[in-house]
Design a protein around this motif. Structure first.
Motif, PDB file in Angstrom:
ATOM      1  N   LEU A 350       0.843  -1.196   0.000  1.00 27.31           N
ATOM      2  CA  LEU A 350       0.000   0.000   0.000  1.00 27.31           C
ATOM      3  C   LEU A 350       0.879   1.246   0.000  1.00 27.31           C
ATOM      4  O   LEU A 350       2.038   1.201   0.423  1.00 27.31           O
ATOM      5  CB  LEU A 350      -0.907  -0.006   1.237  1.00 27.31           C
ATOM      6  N   SER A 351       0.291   2.338  -0.465  1.00 28.33           N
ATOM      7  CA  SER A 351       1.082   3.581  -0.389  1.00 28.33           C
ATOM      8  C   SER A 351       0.498   4.456   0.700  1.00 28.33           C
ATOM      9  O   SER A 351      -0.592   4.205   1.212  1.00 28.33           O
ATOM     10  CB  SER A 351       1.096   4.275  -1.736  1.00 28.33           C
ATOM     11  N   GLY A 352       1.207   5.504   1.014  1.00 28.39           N
ATOM     12  CA  GLY A 352       0.768   6.400   2.102  1.00 28.39           C
ATOM     13  C   GLY A 352       0.206   7.669   1.498  1.00 28.39           C
ATOM     14  O   GLY A 352      -0.212   7.697   0.332  1.00 28.39           O
ATOM     15  N   TYR A 380       1.440  -5.085   2.806  1.00 25.39           N
ATOM     16  CA  TYR A 380       2.746  -4.463   3.085  1.00 25.39           C
ATOM     17  C   TYR A 380       2.627  -2.972   2.797  1.00 25.39           C
ATOM     18  O   TYR A 380       1.597  -2.513   2.251  1.00 25.39           O
ATOM     19  CB  TYR A 380       3.825  -5.079   2.187  1.00 25.39           C
ATOM     20  N   TRP A 381       3.702  -2.220   3.166  1.00 30.01           N
ATOM     21  CA  TRP A 381       3.723  -0.780   2.850  1.00 30.01           C
ATOM     22  C   TRP A 381       4.956  -0.466   2.044  1.00 30.01           C
ATOM     23  O   TRP A 381       6.045  -0.940   2.379  1.00 30.01           O
ATOM     24  CB  TRP A 381       3.687   0.038   4.153  1.00 30.01           C
ATOM     25  N   GLY A 382       4.786   0.351   1.017  1.00 31.17           N
ATOM     26  CA  GLY A 382       5.933   0.748   0.191  1.00 31.17           C
ATOM     27  C   GLY A 382       6.858   1.695   0.944  1.00 31.17           C
ATOM     28  O   GLY A 382       8.060   1.744   0.704  1.00 31.17           O
ATOM     29  N   ASP A 383       6.280   2.392   1.892  1.00 32.30           N
ATOM     30  CA  ASP A 383       7.097   3.316   2.697  1.00 32.30           C
ATOM     31  C   ASP A 383       6.340   3.717   3.940  1.00 32.30           C
ATOM     32  O   ASP A 383       5.136   3.444   4.064  1.00 32.30           O
ATOM     33  CB  ASP A 383       7.473   4.565   1.869  1.00 32.30           C
ATOM     34  N   GLU A 384       7.066   4.340   4.868  1.00 30.99           N
ATOM     35  CA  GLU A 384       6.422   4.771   6.114  1.00 30.99           C
ATOM     36  C   GLU A 384       7.125   5.996   6.683  1.00 30.99           C
ATOM     37  O   GLU A 384       8.349   6.149   6.514  1.00 30.99           O
ATOM     38  CB  GLU A 384       6.440   3.616   7.135  1.00 30.99           C
ATOM     39  N   ARG A 385       6.342   6.875   7.298  1.00 29.10           N
ATOM     40  CA  ARG A 385       6.938   8.011   8.007  1.00 29.10           C
ATOM     41  C   ARG A 385       7.463   7.474   9.331  1.00 29.10           C
ATOM     42  O   ARG A 385       6.852   6.575   9.921  1.00 29.10           O
ATOM     43  CB  ARG A 385       5.874   9.079   8.294  1.00 29.10           C
ATOM     44  N   HIS A 462       8.434  12.908  -6.034  1.00 32.09           N
ATOM     45  CA  HIS A 462       8.837  11.741  -5.239  1.00 32.09           C
ATOM     46  C   HIS A 462       7.738  10.681  -5.273  1.00 32.09           C
ATOM     47  O   HIS A 462       6.578  10.967  -5.553  1.00 32.09           O
ATOM     48  CB  HIS A 462       9.151  12.129  -3.791  1.00 32.09           C
ATOM     49  N   THR A 463       8.136   9.437  -5.013  1.00 30.64           N
ATOM     50  CA  THR A 463       7.149   8.373  -4.845  1.00 30.64           C
ATOM     51  C   THR A 463       7.620   7.467  -3.719  1.00 30.64           C
ATOM     52  O   THR A 463       8.836   7.441  -3.435  1.00 30.64           O
ATOM     53  CB  THR A 463       6.922   7.573  -6.136  1.00 30.64           C
ATOM     54  N   ALA A 464       6.695   6.738  -3.096  1.00 34.59           N
ATOM     55  CA  ALA A 464       7.051   6.043  -1.852  1.00 34.59           C
ATOM     56  C   ALA A 464       7.813   7.069  -1.014  1.00 34.59           C
ATOM     57  O   ALA A 464       7.346   8.235  -0.947  1.00 34.59           O
ATOM     58  CB  ALA A 464       7.863   4.784  -2.138  1.00 34.59           C
TER      59      ALA A 464
END
Ligand code: 6PG
Length: 562
Positions: A350-352, A380-385, A462-464
């Motif tokens: 998933l994306s944020g 899952y997550w592609g990225d996270e803060r 930007h992405t992810a």
């Protein structure tokens, strides 16, 4: 009398040298019987020559029958190289014969060349080649397994087409080839991997390291030398317990683009079976002075996908607004989840950000909710803060509130969030990488292949959490990294470009006029992934969707919408 003679009583045993002459004799004998009126005239037909390597006469018989049934319309010359370890005779003998296809007016020819060992197989081929060169026989030696590998050679070759990929050819330092071993790894099963390795080595001018024991066989690890004398490690890995079937067991499934009929009889584009010995994946690791880059070329099943769906396709779809983008994205989710259903596992990253909220709401809504077997979905997550999981900024929290909490079927072990509660972001990244390696059962150097990855696009391209001019953009040997983003004065955890590019399907969701400039730069501007990281996303062996609304697409000039 050898086993071969017992199994092929009708075939006439001849020395290799005499194959052509004896076939001519057979032809003449046949015409004589026509002249006597005792049989029908047939045209001699052997333009199509099939060569098959088999293990022993019993297997040879099966292959011959299958070739006969396959060449009903067009009788051919079948050359069966049968390694018969049980036969302690004098090396190579040929058994020739003719056969008449049921309803055709021409007949084909059979050659069963006996060879005792694998080595004899190689010698038989060169002996046949020699016969051909000296015009002692009328056929071109073609090899089914060579032909079967054509898509793989294409993909690997295509992979290095882009100018920015070519330099990596020089830096290849590791090649991992996986093939489908049977329950007990039969010698012929590994020959596919050796054949492919041989092709790669011959194409790239690699040679066996003199220190290496002779020949490329299936004992797994080899040291090769590049033209520049650098070391290349070649590893051939047998994959066991993969559902397998051979084409003669189900003629209908012969060839990648045939309709695959799943065990319960209905047509499916995603039945997970593979041929004995077929390649499953090819991984190349290359270093160009900097960190090592790893490239994954796909699994066998994906090749079928490839023949079904146009490989490497990029779909740019303009939709009315954010809601329409979300609907299309939800549709894609359901479509991909259904396609993966027989595998019992659907992996999504998933994306944020804010854009995915509407998608999540739709997925949890009545339309999609009932079409998906949520027990199969791995999140899952592609990225996270780098904030606690219950923080309003957390991508995990957003997804939990807008989707996961509404799906009681989803068990905790299906939710793979990034552990941002850990004190050290690098540690959280390592942990997530290990989780990916474990969950996807990755061999060393391999990449996970997500079924679906959602991505957003920031106004800066930007992405992810691959932000402009940040470290993570250049990382190739890691799956997940902690990426410090100076303009945010904070660290993010992000999947790296190779992971995103190894996915089967990647979908960008882009809505709003504030994204128009970035979208135009990414899609129509000069290639500058340092400035527009979203340009890094080019699935190697998957399909890319840009789902954009009118406002975001307003800056596009060159693109025609579907
Ligand atoms: C994040 C994201 C990020 C996001 C874009 C777009 O954690 O912020 O993963 O890459 O997708 O910034 O964000 P919006 O959807 O909020 O515009």
């Amino acid at each position: 009398m050898s086993d071969t003679q017992a199994i092929f009583p009708a075939l006439r045993e001849v020395p290799l040298e005499a194959i052509e002459r004896e076939l001519d004799n057979m032809w003449r004998e046949h015409n004589a019987s026509v002249a006597r009126g005792t049989s029908q005239a047939y045209s001699r037909n052997s333009v199509l020559t099939l060569v098959a390597f088999t293990q022993g006469p019993r297997h040879a018989r099966q292959v011959l029958e299958a070739i006969h049934s396959l060449t009903v319309q067009h009788p051919s010359r079948a050359i069966i190289i049968s390694a018969d370890p049980a036969d302690r005779g004098s090396g190579m003998r040929a058994h020739i014969g003719t056969y008449v296809a049921r309803d055709s007016s021409s007949y084909g020819e059979d050659l069963v060349v006996e060879a005792q060992t694998e080595a004899d197989v190689a010698r038989s081929v060169s002996a046949l080649e020699d016969l051909m060169r000296r015009k002692k026989t009328r056929c071109a030696v073609g090899d089914i397994s060579w032909a079967a590998q054509a898509p793989w050679r294409d993909i690997v070759a295509q992979f290095f087409d882009p100018p920015e990929a070519q330099p990596y050819l020089e830096g290849i330092e590791r090649v991992v080839i996986e093939y489908a071993a049977g329950d007990e790894d039969a010698a012929t099963n590994s020959s596919q991997a050796s054949l492919f390795a041989g092709w790669l080595a011959s194409r790239l001018g690699w040679r066996i390291d003199p220190a290496q024991k002779s020949g490329l066989d299936s004992s797994r690890q080899y040291t090769l030398r590049s033209a520049a004398d650098s070391v290349i490690v070649l590893e051939i890995i047998a994959r066991f317990n993969v559902a397998q079937r051979s084409w003669w067991e189900d003629p209908m499934s012969f060839g990648a683009d045939a309709a695959l009929v799943s065990p319960d009889g209905h047509r499916q584009d995603d039945v997970a079976w593979v041929r004995h010995g077929a390649l499953m994946s090819v991984h190349l690791a290359s270093r160009l002075g900097g960190p090592r880059a790893t490239f994954a070329v796909a699994r066998e099943r994906d090749l079928m996908h490839m023949s079904a769906a146009s490989e490497g396709a990029v779909h740019l779809e303009q939709l009315d607004d954010l809601q329409a983008v979300a609907r299309r994205a939800a549709e894609l989710f359901v479509e991909r989840a259904l396609a993966a259903r027989t595998r019992g596992r659907f992996t999504v990253a998933l994306s944020g950000g804010s854009t995915p909220r509407s998608l999540h709401t739709l997925l949890a809504g009545p339309d999609s909710r009932n079409q998906v077997d949520w027990t199969q979905v791995q999140f899952y997550w592609g990225d996270e803060r780098y904030v606690p999981p219950d923080d309003p900024e957390s991508n995990y929290r957003m997804a939990r509130e807008t989707l996961l909490d509404k799906l009681p079927e989803v068990r905790p072990q299906q939710v793979h969030r990034i552990h941002t509660e850990l004190p050290d972001p690098a540690q959280a990244a390592d942990l997530y990488e290990q989780e990916l390696r474990g969950e996807f059962a990755l061999p060393a150097g391999a990449l996970p292949r997500f079924d679906l990855v959602y991505l957003g696009l920031g106004p800066d391209g930007h992405t992810a959490s691959l932000f402009p001019h940040t470290e993570a953009l250049r990382v190739r040997e890691r799956l997940v990294v902690a990426n410090y983003v100076s303009k945010l004065a904070s660290t993010r955890i992000t999947m790296t470009a190779p992971v995103l590019n190894a996915a089967a399907t990647v979908a960008f969701l882009v809505a709003g006029s504030d994204k128009a400039a970035a979208l135009a730069a990414v899609l129509e501007g000069p290639r500058d992934p340092e400035t527009y990281p979203a340009q890094l996303v080019q699935p190697v062996h998957g399909t890319l969707y840009w789902l954009v609304d009118r406002a975001a697409a307003a800056g596009l000039k060159a693109h025609q919408f579907e």
